[in-house]
Scaffold this motif. Sequence first.
Motif, PDB file in Angstrom:
ATOM      1  N   ALA A  50      38.040  32.954  51.431  1.00 44.96           N
ATOM      2  CA  ALA A  50      36.972  31.992  51.103  1.00 44.96           C
ATOM      3  C   ALA A  50      36.226  32.380  49.836  1.00 44.96           C
ATOM      4  N   ASN A  51      36.698  33.430  49.139  1.00 42.95           N
ATOM      5  CA  ASN A  51      36.081  33.910  47.895  1.00 42.95           C
ATOM      6  C   ASN A  51      34.635  34.351  48.092  1.00 42.95           C
ATOM      7  N   LEU A  52      34.335  34.868  49.273  1.00 45.85           N
ATOM      8  CA  LEU A  52      32.986  35.355  49.546  1.00 45.85           C
ATOM      9  C   LEU A  52      32.831  36.830  49.184  1.00 45.85           C
ATOM     10  N   ILE A  53      33.944  37.550  49.088  1.00 48.07           N
ATOM     11  CA  ILE A  53      33.919  38.972  48.736  1.00 48.07           C
ATOM     12  C   ILE A  53      35.040  39.253  47.739  1.00 48.07           C
ATOM     13  N   PRO A  54      34.929  40.361  46.989  1.00 43.73           N
ATOM     14  CA  PRO A  54      36.011  40.711  46.063  1.00 43.73           C
ATOM     15  C   PRO A  54      37.280  41.060  46.836  1.00 43.73           C
ATOM     16  N   LYS A  55      38.406  40.966  46.171  1.00 47.36           N
ATOM     17  CA  LYS A  55      39.693  41.290  46.794  1.00 47.36           C
ATOM     18  C   LYS A  55      40.533  42.114  45.830  1.00 47.36           C
ATOM     19  N   ASP A  56      41.494  42.839  46.407  1.00 45.63           N
ATOM     20  CA  ASP A  56      42.389  43.668  45.600  1.00 45.63           C
ATOM     21  C   ASP A  56      43.795  43.595  46.185  1.00 45.63           C
ATOM     22  N   PHE A  57      44.671  44.504  45.721  1.00 48.34           N
ATOM     23  CA  PHE A  57      46.086  44.448  46.120  1.00 48.34           C
ATOM     24  C   PHE A  57      46.271  44.563  47.633  1.00 48.34           C
ATOM     25  N   ARG A  58      45.325  45.162  48.337  1.00 47.92           N
ATOM     26  CA  ARG A  58      45.476  45.342  49.784  1.00 47.92           C
ATOM     27  C   ARG A  58      45.439  44.019  50.548  1.00 47.92           C
ATOM     28  N   TYR A  59      44.952  42.978  49.889  1.00 45.04           N
ATOM     29  CA  TYR A  59      44.866  41.666  50.532  1.00 45.04           C
ATOM     30  C   TYR A  59      46.146  40.851  50.344  1.00 45.04           C
ATOM     31  N   ASP A  60      47.114  41.423  49.665  1.00 45.83           N
ATOM     32  CA  ASP A  60      48.398  40.741  49.456  1.00 45.83           C
ATOM     33  C   ASP A  60      49.401  41.239  50.500  1.00 45.83           C
ATOM     34  N   LEU A  61      49.271  40.770  51.721  1.00 41.29           N
ATOM     35  CA  LEU A  61      50.091  41.275  52.821  1.00 41.29           C
ATOM     36  C   LEU A  61      51.535  40.795  52.764  1.00 41.29           C
ATOM     37  N   ASN A  62      51.785  39.660  52.110  1.00 42.72           N
ATOM     38  CA  ASN A  62      53.164  39.183  52.013  1.00 42.72           C
ATOM     39  C   ASN A  62      53.838  39.594  50.704  1.00 42.72           C
ATOM     40  N   HIS A  63      53.135  40.414  49.908  1.00 46.17           N
ATOM     41  CA  HIS A  63      53.691  41.036  48.701  1.00 46.17           C
ATOM     42  C   HIS A  63      54.269  40.012  47.715  1.00 46.17           C
ATOM     43  N   ASP A  64      53.552  38.912  47.542  1.00 46.00           N
ATOM     44  CA  ASP A  64      54.028  37.908  46.580  1.00 46.00           C
ATOM     45  C   ASP A  64      53.194  37.904  45.303  1.00 46.00           C
ATOM     46  N   GLY A  65      52.287  38.853  45.176  1.00 45.82           N
ATOM     47  CA  GLY A  65      51.468  38.959  43.979  1.00 45.82           C
ATOM     48  C   GLY A  65      50.186  38.159  44.025  1.00 45.82           C
ATOM     49  N   VAL A  66      49.959  37.405  45.090  1.00 47.32           N
ATOM     50  CA  VAL A  66      48.739  36.606  45.239  1.00 47.32           C
ATOM     51  C   VAL A  66      47.924  37.188  46.389  1.00 47.32           C
ATOM     52  N   GLU A  67      46.664  37.487  46.123  1.00 49.35           N
ATOM     53  CA  GLU A  67      45.828  38.170  47.112  1.00 49.35           C
ATOM     54  C   GLU A  67      45.030  37.182  47.955  1.00 49.35           C
ATOM     55  N   ALA A  68      44.973  37.463  49.252  1.00 54.63           N
ATOM     56  CA  ALA A  68      44.139  36.716  50.206  1.00 54.63           C
ATOM     57  C   ALA A  68      44.427  35.228  50.198  1.00 54.63           C
TER      58      ALA A  68
END
Length: 380
Positions: free
Chosen positions: A343-361
């Motif tokens: 929801a773009n309420l907090i910053p995100k990084d590589f750890r939020y890319d669980l399906n490893h497609d290069g797009v986070e959260a």
Amino acid sequence: MEPRLGECACASIRCKNHWHRAMVGIGSERENNRNIYIENEVTSFFGTSMSMSSEGVRKANMRAIVLIICVIFTIIALHAAFTTTAAALSLPTATNFGIINDTESACCDMSVAIPVTITNLENGPVAAIIFNILYNNSVMRVVGVHNGALTANWENPTYKNFNWGTRVAMVTKPPENEMIPDGANGSVALLVFNVTGEPGSWSTLSFSDIQLAEGPPDYQIGSAPAKSGIFTVVPCSLKGRVTDVVGTGIEGATVNLTLDGVSIASTSTDIWGNYWFSFAELPPGVYNLSVTKKRFWLNRTTVTINPDESTRADITLLLVGDLNNNGKSADILDVSLMWNAWANLIPKDFRYDLNHDGVEAEIEDVALMWNAWMGEIVLF
């Protein structure tokens, strides 16, 4: 002429005396014949001539009795020896008991885990183990003992350090249904040493007083030949430890070093997450160090290796799905963080890319986190 009364009496007495002497002679002859027969029989049995007076017969009988007693005691002794041998053959044993490798090594100021193994257990099953490990205390020291693969469900081992080494005792849990079976091969204990010796120092690793106790009902104690080895402290050009965010060592992580894009050396971490490389493995230079482990994010860094200088590089790996850094993957807080990042309420990084497609959260990452929290999948 009629005989006189006195003459008749004398004649009668003379006749009686003659008869008596005759009868005594016959009896003596019979006695002599019997003695000669017995003497011949005894002579043929003992291989010697004996005078078969009444004393001779008594001695012959005594010798026969002594011979019979000796035979009886010989039979008893042979039976006891056979029983003892049979019992010894049924005691627990193995082809060998000790360490797998003839030589072990590690760097100074590190902890190293050395497994104690048993090969081809016989006359088991075994329900308890006791052994001594002898080593040089100025080179290394046992700081912990853990169960091995064959004793994973046993009670925790107990140990005590002495100036000559360490004594270890292990026993299965009641009702003794996790005993080590015949034919078993594998580790029974894991000895954790703290290495304190200088590079080049060494110590023998010798085993003694090995006791293998079988289970009920007899609980007989056997042993096995010891398999010893040598531990050497080696100089290290690079050493370190791989841990998770809470400081727990990660076993089995792959540590790889590349120089100018070429892989130079690789190793795996031990049970405590330690790794090391010798000077012979790493020429001087600036290396890219990468550490990988299933269910953890890859981590990289650079290290500089100088001649005759030891370098240390400790690495932390992040668990996939652990967004709040508590060492747990996909708990309810991680689900909440993923929703807020989507929801773009907090910053995100590589750890939020669980399906490893290069797009986070993205929404797919949210779904993966939710399913992992529900226990339906495991995040990698």
